[in-house]
Design a protein around this motif. Structure first.
Motif, PDB file in Angstrom:
ATOM      1  N   GLY A  78     -10.498   3.342  16.909  1.00  0.00           N
ATOM      2  CA  GLY A  78      -9.679   2.852  15.803  1.00  0.00           C
ATOM      3  C   GLY A  78      -9.991   3.562  14.499  1.00  0.00           C
ATOM      4  N   LEU A  79     -11.272   3.831  14.247  1.00  0.00           N
ATOM      5  CA  LEU A  79     -11.662   4.538  13.026  1.00  0.00           C
ATOM      6  C   LEU A  79     -11.029   5.928  12.973  1.00  0.00           C
ATOM      7  CD1 LEU A  79     -15.467   3.621  12.828  1.00  0.00           C
ATOM      8  CD2 LEU A  79     -13.701   2.956  11.184  1.00  0.00           C
ATOM      9  N   VAL A  80     -11.042   6.627  14.108  1.00  0.00           N
ATOM     10  CA  VAL A  80     -10.494   7.988  14.152  1.00  0.00           C
ATOM     11  C   VAL A  80      -8.976   7.968  14.010  1.00  0.00           C
ATOM     12  CG1 VAL A  80     -10.183  10.030  15.604  1.00  0.00           C
ATOM     13  CG2 VAL A  80     -12.413   8.897  15.509  1.00  0.00           C
ATOM     14  N   LEU A  81      -8.301   7.130  14.780  1.00  0.00           N
ATOM     15  CA  LEU A  81      -6.832   7.085  14.738  1.00  0.00           C
ATOM     16  C   LEU A  81      -6.337   6.638  13.364  1.00  0.00           C
ATOM     17  CD1 LEU A  81      -5.967   5.562  18.249  1.00  0.00           C
ATOM     18  CD2 LEU A  81      -5.891   7.960  17.517  1.00  0.00           C
ATOM     19  N   GLY A  82      -7.005   5.642  12.785  1.00  0.00           N
ATOM     20  CA  GLY A  82      -6.616   5.189  11.449  1.00  0.00           C
ATOM     21  C   GLY A  82      -6.814   6.270  10.410  1.00  0.00           C
ATOM     22  N   GLY A  83      -7.900   7.023  10.552  1.00  0.00           N
ATOM     23  CA  GLY A  83      -8.160   8.125   9.623  1.00  0.00           C
ATOM     24  C   GLY A  83      -7.099   9.207   9.705  1.00  0.00           C
ATOM     25  N   ILE A  84      -6.648   9.493  10.916  1.00  0.00           N
ATOM     26  CA  ILE A  84      -5.589  10.497  11.096  1.00  0.00           C
ATOM     27  C   ILE A  84      -4.302  10.047  10.408  1.00  0.00           C
ATOM     28  CG2 ILE A  84      -4.068  11.592  12.801  1.00  0.00           C
ATOM     29  CD1 ILE A  84      -6.482  11.571  14.730  1.00  0.00           C
ATOM     30  N   LEU A  85      -3.945   8.768  10.575  1.00  0.00           N
ATOM     31  CA  LEU A  85      -2.736   8.241   9.921  1.00  0.00           C
ATOM     32  C   LEU A  85      -2.849   8.360   8.401  1.00  0.00           C
ATOM     33  CD1 LEU A  85      -0.010   6.723   9.946  1.00  0.00           C
ATOM     34  CD2 LEU A  85      -1.321   4.580   9.925  1.00  0.00           C
ATOM     35  N   MET A  86      -4.020   8.071   7.851  1.00  0.00           N
ATOM     36  CA  MET A  86      -4.213   8.125   6.410  1.00  0.00           C
ATOM     37  C   MET A  86      -4.078   9.542   5.876  1.00  0.00           C
ATOM     38  SD  MET A  86      -7.300   5.342   6.442  1.00  0.00           S
ATOM     39  CE  MET A  86      -8.039   5.832   4.905  1.00  0.00           C
ATOM     40  N   ILE A  87      -4.588  10.514   6.631  1.00  0.00           N
ATOM     41  CA  ILE A  87      -4.442  11.908   6.219  1.00  0.00           C
ATOM     42  C   ILE A  87      -2.975  12.321   6.260  1.00  0.00           C
ATOM     43  CG2 ILE A  87      -4.928  14.296   6.910  1.00  0.00           C
ATOM     44  CD1 ILE A  87      -7.701  13.352   7.768  1.00  0.00           C
TER      45      ILE A  87
ATOM     46  N   ALA B  22      -0.442  10.415   5.871  1.00  0.00           N
ATOM     47  CA  ALA B  22       0.249   9.737   4.765  1.00  0.00           C
ATOM     48  C   ALA B  22       0.055  10.505   3.461  1.00  0.00           C
ATOM     49  CB  ALA B  22      -0.267   8.309   4.623  1.00  0.00           C
ATOM     50  N   ASP B  23      -1.163  10.975   3.226  1.00  0.00           N
ATOM     51  CA  ASP B  23      -1.433  11.714   1.995  1.00  0.00           C
ATOM     52  C   ASP B  23      -0.787  13.096   1.992  1.00  0.00           C
ATOM     53  OD1 ASP B  23      -2.739   9.875   0.494  1.00  0.00           O
ATOM     54  OD2 ASP B  23      -4.708  10.820   0.557  1.00  0.00           O
ATOM     55  N   LEU B  24      -0.760  13.754   3.142  1.00  0.00           N
ATOM     56  CA  LEU B  24      -0.222  15.112   3.215  1.00  0.00           C
ATOM     57  C   LEU B  24       1.301  15.149   3.295  1.00  0.00           C
ATOM     58  CD1 LEU B  24      -2.750  16.843   5.659  1.00  0.00           C
ATOM     59  CD2 LEU B  24      -2.703  16.913   3.153  1.00  0.00           C
ATOM     60  N   LYS B  25       1.893  14.111   3.924  1.00  0.00           N
ATOM     61  CA  LYS B  25       3.338  14.127   4.152  1.00  0.00           C
ATOM     62  C   LYS B  25       4.070  13.042   3.378  1.00  0.00           C
ATOM     63  CE  LYS B  25       3.032  16.165   8.753  1.00  0.00           C
ATOM     64  NZ  LYS B  25       3.483  16.082  10.164  1.00  0.00           N
ATOM     65  N   ARG B  26       3.422  12.501   2.370  1.00  0.00           N
ATOM     66  CA  ARG B  26       4.033  11.416   1.612  1.00  0.00           C
ATOM     67  C   ARG B  26       5.334  11.882   0.949  1.00  0.00           C
ATOM     68  NH1 ARG B  26      -0.162  13.355  -1.357  1.00  0.00           N
ATOM     69  NH2 ARG B  26       0.240  13.929  -3.526  1.00  0.00           N
ATOM     70  N   THR B  27       6.307  10.990   0.891  1.00  0.00           N
ATOM     71  CA  THR B  27       7.557  11.288   0.206  1.00  0.00           C
ATOM     72  C   THR B  27       7.366  11.071  -1.292  1.00  0.00           C
ATOM     73  OG1 THR B  27       8.278   8.991   0.457  1.00  0.00           O
ATOM     74  CG2 THR B  27       8.907  10.529   2.193  1.00  0.00           C
ATOM     75  N   ALA B  28       8.300  11.561  -2.082  1.00  0.00           N
ATOM     76  CA  ALA B  28       8.230  11.329  -3.527  1.00  0.00           C
ATOM     77  C   ALA B  28       8.276   9.825  -3.789  1.00  0.00           C
ATOM     78  CB  ALA B  28       9.392  12.023  -4.223  1.00  0.00           C
TER      79      ALA B  28
ATOM     80  N   VAL C 152       2.969   4.343   1.600  1.00  0.00           N
ATOM     81  CA  VAL C 152       3.057   5.686   1.017  1.00  0.00           C
ATOM     82  C   VAL C 152       4.100   6.517   1.763  1.00  0.00           C
ATOM     83  CG1 VAL C 152       1.799   7.838   0.650  1.00  0.00           C
ATOM     84  CG2 VAL C 152       0.707   5.657   0.107  1.00  0.00           C
ATOM     85  N   LEU C 153       4.094   6.435   3.096  1.00  0.00           N
ATOM     86  CA  LEU C 153       5.075   7.178   3.890  1.00  0.00           C
ATOM     87  C   LEU C 153       6.501   6.684   3.643  1.00  0.00           C
ATOM     88  CD1 LEU C 153       3.129   7.439   7.270  1.00  0.00           C
ATOM     89  CD2 LEU C 153       3.769   9.347   5.777  1.00  0.00           C
TER      90      LEU C 153
ATOM     91  N   ARG D  27      -5.923   8.051  -8.042  1.00  0.00           N
ATOM     92  CA  ARG D  27      -6.674   9.289  -8.224  1.00  0.00           C
ATOM     93  C   ARG D  27      -7.374   9.718  -6.932  1.00  0.00           C
ATOM     94  NH1 ARG D  27     -10.829   9.004 -12.990  1.00  0.00           N
ATOM     95  NH2 ARG D  27     -10.285   6.835 -12.723  1.00  0.00           N
ATOM     96  N   VAL D  28      -7.988   8.750  -6.253  1.00  0.00           N
ATOM     97  CA  VAL D  28      -8.787   9.048  -5.062  1.00  0.00           C
ATOM     98  C   VAL D  28      -7.904   9.245  -3.832  1.00  0.00           C
ATOM     99  CG1 VAL D  28     -10.568   8.150  -3.529  1.00  0.00           C
ATOM    100  CG2 VAL D  28     -10.748   7.774  -5.993  1.00  0.00           C
ATOM    101  N   ARG D  29      -6.878   8.384  -3.703  1.00  0.00           N
ATOM    102  CA  ARG D  29      -5.963   8.393  -2.555  1.00  0.00           C
ATOM    103  C   ARG D  29      -6.712   8.101  -1.254  1.00  0.00           C
ATOM    104  NH1 ARG D  29      -1.110  12.524  -4.413  1.00  0.00           N
ATOM    105  NH2 ARG D  29      -0.756  11.377  -6.364  1.00  0.00           N
ATOM    106  N   LEU D  30      -6.167   8.524  -0.119  1.00  0.00           N
ATOM    107  CA  LEU D  30      -6.665   8.043   1.167  1.00  0.00           C
ATOM    108  C   LEU D  30      -7.580   9.008   1.918  1.00  0.00           C
ATOM    109  CD1 LEU D  30      -3.354   6.414   2.453  1.00  0.00           C
ATOM    110  CD2 LEU D  30      -5.397   5.209   1.636  1.00  0.00           C
TER     111      LEU D  30
END
Length: 259
Positions: A112-121, A123-129, A169-170, A237-240
């Motif tokens: 769960g820690l790994v899969l959740g971390g992937i989703l968070m990345i 979200a930050d990289l592919k977030r919409t405006a 965010v997504l 500032r920090v984000r995910l």
């Protein structure tokens, strides 16, 4: 010794419940480390979760009062947003409750820690405006869709706040808006889940447990209060991604120690 365990677990719960790092995962891992894993321990975890919930109610007390306002022209965040956000996880939790309880172990937490971390990345990289910059601009469709993302947190270690903030965010909200909706949505969700679990496990409580449980509740409340205010102040500032990296490191450490 039990008071020390109560303080440690209260700190862990208060610090992690509303951060996107999985409080359930941290409590499972800490409980194994402290050898505090019996039915009484599970009841204790429910009680300290209620302490963290109370912290959200205190911080967002005006929002909760407004949710029950009789002013039809008030607009903004409404009770309907909360109801729609709850429905997916309530349905999924009801249908899968028996299965979910079998997943509570260090190995599933690592996953769960790994899969959740992937989703968070992602979200930050592919977030919409960000088109939704305030809670009062959140649409009913966004509220329901964030609720769908919340279902991912039924897997231990995934993180309810991590799933809902990433989903928000997504879907076009700011990090702060997503986090605030996640916190407010947590209250009825956690009250319902904790209340249900407490009804099934209250028989494990005795009068002698009151001091230990009270200490855990109070510590969780104070630490959660500080964590919520601090997190909201810095999330834009920090984000995910930093939280995702922390999750990967923790998963790696746990995997090396236990496996």
């Amino acid at each position: 010794m039990e008071l020390l365990i109560a303080i440690i677990l209260g700190i862990v719960e208060g610090l992690t419940e509303f951060l996107p790092v999985s409080s359930t995962g941290h409590l499972i891992l800490t409980g194994y480390w402290l050898n505090f894993v019996d039915e009484r321990a599970k009841t204790f975890e429910i009680v300290i979760q209620l302490g963290a919930i109370l912290a959200v109610v205190v911080v967002y007390r005006k929002r909760f009062i407004d949710l029950f306002s009789l002013d039809d022209n008030k607009g903004g965040l409404s009770l309907m947003h909360i109801i729609l956000g709850m429905i997916p996880a309530i349905v999924a939790g009801f249908l899968l409750h028996g299965v979910i309880k079998t997943l509570f172990s260090p190995s599933t937490v690592v996953i769960g820690l790994v899969l959740g971390g992937i989703l968070m990345i992602l979200a930050d990289l592919k977030r919409t405006a960000a088109v939704t910059k305030d809670l009062d601009e959140l649409t009913l469709k966004q509220a329901f869709s964030i609720g769908v993302f919340q279902c991912l947190a039924l897997w231990p270690g995934f993180s309810r706040s991590g799933a809902t903030i990433s989903g928000g965010v997504l879907l076009g909200t700011t990090h702060k808006t997503a986090a605030e909706f996640s916190f407010i949505l947590a209250v009825p969700m956690m009250v319902a889940a904790s209340g249900y679990d407490l009804l099934k496990s209250y028989q494990y409580l005795t009068v002698s447990d009151i001091p230990v449980f009270a200490v855990g509740f109070f510590v969780s409340f104070i630490v959660a209060l500080i964590a919520i205010v601090t997190f909201i102040r810095f999330i834009e500032r920090v984000r995910l991604i930093p939280f995702a990296i922390y999750r990967f490191i923790l998963a790696g450490i746990v995997w090396m120690i236990l496996f």
